[in-house]
Design an enzyme around this catalytic site. Structure first.
Site, PDB file in Angstrom:
ATOM      1  N   GLU A 138     -10.836  -3.220   3.526  1.00  0.00           N
ATOM      2  CA  GLU A 138     -10.435  -4.635   3.546  1.00  0.00           C
ATOM      3  C   GLU A 138     -11.180  -5.464   4.601  1.00  0.00           C
ATOM      4  OE1 GLU A 138      -6.168  -4.595   3.900  1.00  0.00           O
ATOM      5  OE2 GLU A 138      -5.879  -3.739   1.919  1.00  0.00           O
TER       6      GLU A 138
ATOM      7  N   ASN B 272     -13.695   0.170   0.757  1.00  0.00           N
ATOM      8  CA  ASN B 272     -12.536  -0.081  -0.105  1.00  0.00           C
ATOM      9  C   ASN B 272     -12.092  -1.529   0.102  1.00  0.00           C
ATOM     10  OD1 ASN B 272     -10.543   1.046  -1.896  1.00  0.00           O
ATOM     11  ND2 ASN B 272      -9.066   1.057  -0.211  1.00  0.00           N
TER      12      ASN B 272
ATOM     13  N   HIS C 154      -4.119  -3.611  -6.839  1.00  0.00           N
ATOM     14  CA  HIS C 154      -2.681  -3.912  -6.736  1.00  0.00           C
ATOM     15  C   HIS C 154      -2.426  -5.114  -7.638  1.00  0.00           C
ATOM     16  CE1 HIS C 154      -1.838  -1.078  -3.593  1.00  0.00           C
ATOM     17  NE2 HIS C 154      -2.846  -1.530  -2.875  1.00  0.00           N
TER      18      HIS C 154
ATOM     19  N   GLU D  60      -5.955   2.216  -5.583  1.00  0.00           N
ATOM     20  CA  GLU D  60      -4.537   2.043  -5.203  1.00  0.00           C
ATOM     21  C   GLU D  60      -3.757   1.321  -6.298  1.00  0.00           C
ATOM     22  OE1 GLU D  60      -4.160   0.211  -1.339  1.00  0.00           O
ATOM     23  OE2 GLU D  60      -5.887   1.300  -0.536  1.00  0.00           O
TER      24      GLU D  60
ATOM     25  N   ASP E 105      -1.277  -0.221  -8.784  1.00  0.00           N
ATOM     26  CA  ASP E 105       0.128  -0.377  -9.151  1.00  0.00           C
ATOM     27  C   ASP E 105       0.313  -1.747  -9.787  1.00  0.00           C
ATOM     28  OD1 ASP E 105       0.084  -1.914  -6.796  1.00  0.00           O
ATOM     29  OD2 ASP E 105       1.262  -0.488  -5.638  1.00  0.00           O
TER      30      ASP E 105
HETATM   31  C1  XIL Z   1       0.516   0.513   2.510  1.00  0.00           C
HETATM   32  C2  XIL Z   1       1.519   1.647   2.372  1.00  0.00           C
HETATM   33  O1  XIL Z   1       1.701   1.922   1.011  1.00  0.00           O
HETATM   34  C3  XIL Z   1       2.829   1.286   3.026  1.00  0.00           C
HETATM   35  O2  XIL Z   1       3.717   2.392   3.025  1.00  0.00           O
HETATM   36  C4  XIL Z   1       2.580   0.819   4.461  1.00  0.00           C
HETATM   37  O3  XIL Z   1       3.793   0.376   5.024  1.00  0.00           O
HETATM   38  C5  XIL Z   1       1.553  -0.305   4.485  1.00  0.00           C
HETATM   39  O4  XIL Z   1       0.370   0.137   3.848  1.00  0.00           O
HETATM   40  N1  XIL Z   1      -3.950  -1.531   1.137  1.00  0.00           N
HETATM   41  C6  XIL Z   1      -4.201  -0.292   1.652  1.00  0.00           C
HETATM   42  C7  XIL Z   1      -3.084   0.664   1.850  1.00  0.00           C
HETATM   43  O5  XIL Z   1      -5.366   0.069   1.844  1.00  0.00           O
HETATM   44  O6  XIL Z   1      -3.283   1.515   2.936  1.00  0.00           O
HETATM   45  C8  XIL Z   1      -1.766  -0.035   1.980  1.00  0.00           C
HETATM   46  O7  XIL Z   1      -0.735   0.942   2.003  1.00  0.00           O
HETATM   47  C9  XIL Z   1      -1.577  -1.018   0.851  1.00  0.00           C
HETATM   48  C10 XIL Z   1      -2.651  -2.067   0.847  1.00  0.00           C
END
Ligand code: XIL
Length: 364
Positions: free
Chosen positions: A178, A219, A254, A282, A284
């Site tokens: 990020e 990422n 996400h 990641e 969802d």
């Molecule tokens: C999130 C986790 O899922 C949570 O449990 C934690 O509280 C915060 O981080 N981007 C990322 C991940 O790269 O590491 C993050 O994960 C979600 C957003």
């Protein structure tokens, strides 16, 4: 009161007391047992096969999930479905800097080791997540007031230490996470602000040195579509690739019911054209809490679309979901009013998204 009546009263009191003690003890035991049971989570019932893992493998796609430490330790059903359905894990939090070094120089490897050991035991690949990020940093680091040189040494030292520990066991790493802001500028994080854009290449150089055989990824969140953010990311990747420092680009994905961005496939293809691999890291799909059951069908379509998008890009060979049961998903905490973002419900039962995911992997 006569002596015999007094004795009777005392005996009755003793019996009453003993009875109360027994009732209390049983109540405590029952509640302990209930707590233990609830900590152990639901039983994993057979899912309607073939497993996602098998279908993905047939399609040469590495399917992974985020792995959470608490259910890994406590919930047999969680472990069972994870191993049955996935071929790779990304520790959800256990490898973040605040988890590994909460106090300067004091390392707590427990969760990260557990994840890597579990993966080795079950033949799962590990995606190391994540080395250089602006969030989940320990307070001693963010509040430390380090000068440029000091901060750079801390960053590269961290990369070296963590990758060194898992050398040969963690074969792919999200090295920088990020780094880009929404408008396409460099995110003004501790790293970006203090070290400038050069921190990215410095982190990758340290990573290459620490484990030359590991696959290195950058990422990003919210860079799935074309636009200023992914334009900047593209420039960064082009430069890193020119220096031989990056192997893969991770798109977090996400999503919500707005769906997969229309430009995602074209966007992934322009990155792949640079000669790097693509990973969905990641995934969802959040659903509003007040939406009816039809929202879960809409969610299923988004998941299917995402799988299709990855399959349409020849270099997209890894897809990780950010948790696979609504029981363990970051969405409700992070976006209150939204949840149910994963493939299985709270009780580990398949949702429409699970079946849609299967069908999309089959190509139907
Ligand atoms: C999130 C986790 O899922 C949570 O449990 C934690 O509280 C915060 O981080 N981007 C990322 C991940 O790269 O590491 C993050 O994960 C979600 C957003």
């Amino acid at each position: 009161m006569s002596p015999s009546v007094g004795r009777r009263v005392r005996r009755r009191r003793r019996v009453g007391l003993a009875f109360a003690v027994v009732v209390l003890t049983v109540a405590i035991l029952v509640s302990f047992q209930a707590q233990r049971e609830s900590r152990r989570g639901p039983v994993a019932k057979p899912l309607p096969g073939p497993s996602l893992r098998k279908l993905a493998k047939a399609d040469d796609l590495l399917l992974g999930t985020a792995l959470r430490d608490q259910p890994l330790r406590d919930e047999p059903g969680y472990r069972k479905d994870l191993v049955g359905e996935f071929a790779a894990i990304s520790p959800e939090n256990a490898m973040k800097w605040d988890a590994l070094e909460p106090e300067r120089g004091k390392f707590t490897w427990g969760g990260a080791d557990r994840a890597v050991d579990f993966a080795a035991k079950h033949g799962l690949k590990v995606r190391g997540h994540t080395l250089v990020w602006h969030a989940q940093l320990p307070g001693w680091l963010t509040g430390g007031d380090f000068d440029r040189g000091g901060l750079l040494r801390l960053m590269t030292g961290h990369v070296k230490r963590v990758m060194g520990r898992y050398k040969g066991r963690v074969k792919a790493w999200d090295v920088v996470n990020e780094a880009v802001a929404e408008d396409g500028s460099l995110r003004q994080s501790l790293w970006g602000k203090e070290l400038g854009p050069g921190f990215i290449a410095a982190a990758f150089e340290a990573a290459r040195k620490a484990d030359p055989k590991a696959r290195l990824a950058i990422n990003e969140i919210g860079a799935e579509s074309t636009g200023p953010k992914s334009d900047t990311l593209l420039r960064i990747v082009r430069e890193l690739k020119r220096q031989g420092l990056v192997d893969e680009v991770g798109f977090q994905a996400h999503f919500n019911l707005d769906g997969v961005p229309e430009t995602m496939e074209a966007n992934l293809k322009r990155f792949a054209a640079l000669g790097v691999d693509i990973a969905i890291t990641e995934a969802d799909v959040g659903v509003p809490d007040d939406a009816g059951p039809e929202a879960l069908d809409a969610q299923a379509k988004v998941y299917a679309e995402l799988v299709k998008t990855c399959r349409a890009v020849p270099r997209c060979r890894a897809l990780t979901v950010w948790g696979y049961t609504d029981r363990h998903s970051w969405i409700p905490d992070n976006q209150p009013g939204t949840g149910r973002a994963t493939l299985l419900d709270d009780e580990l039962a398949p949702k429409p998204a699970y079946r849609a995911f299967q069908d999309a992997l089959r190509g139907s």
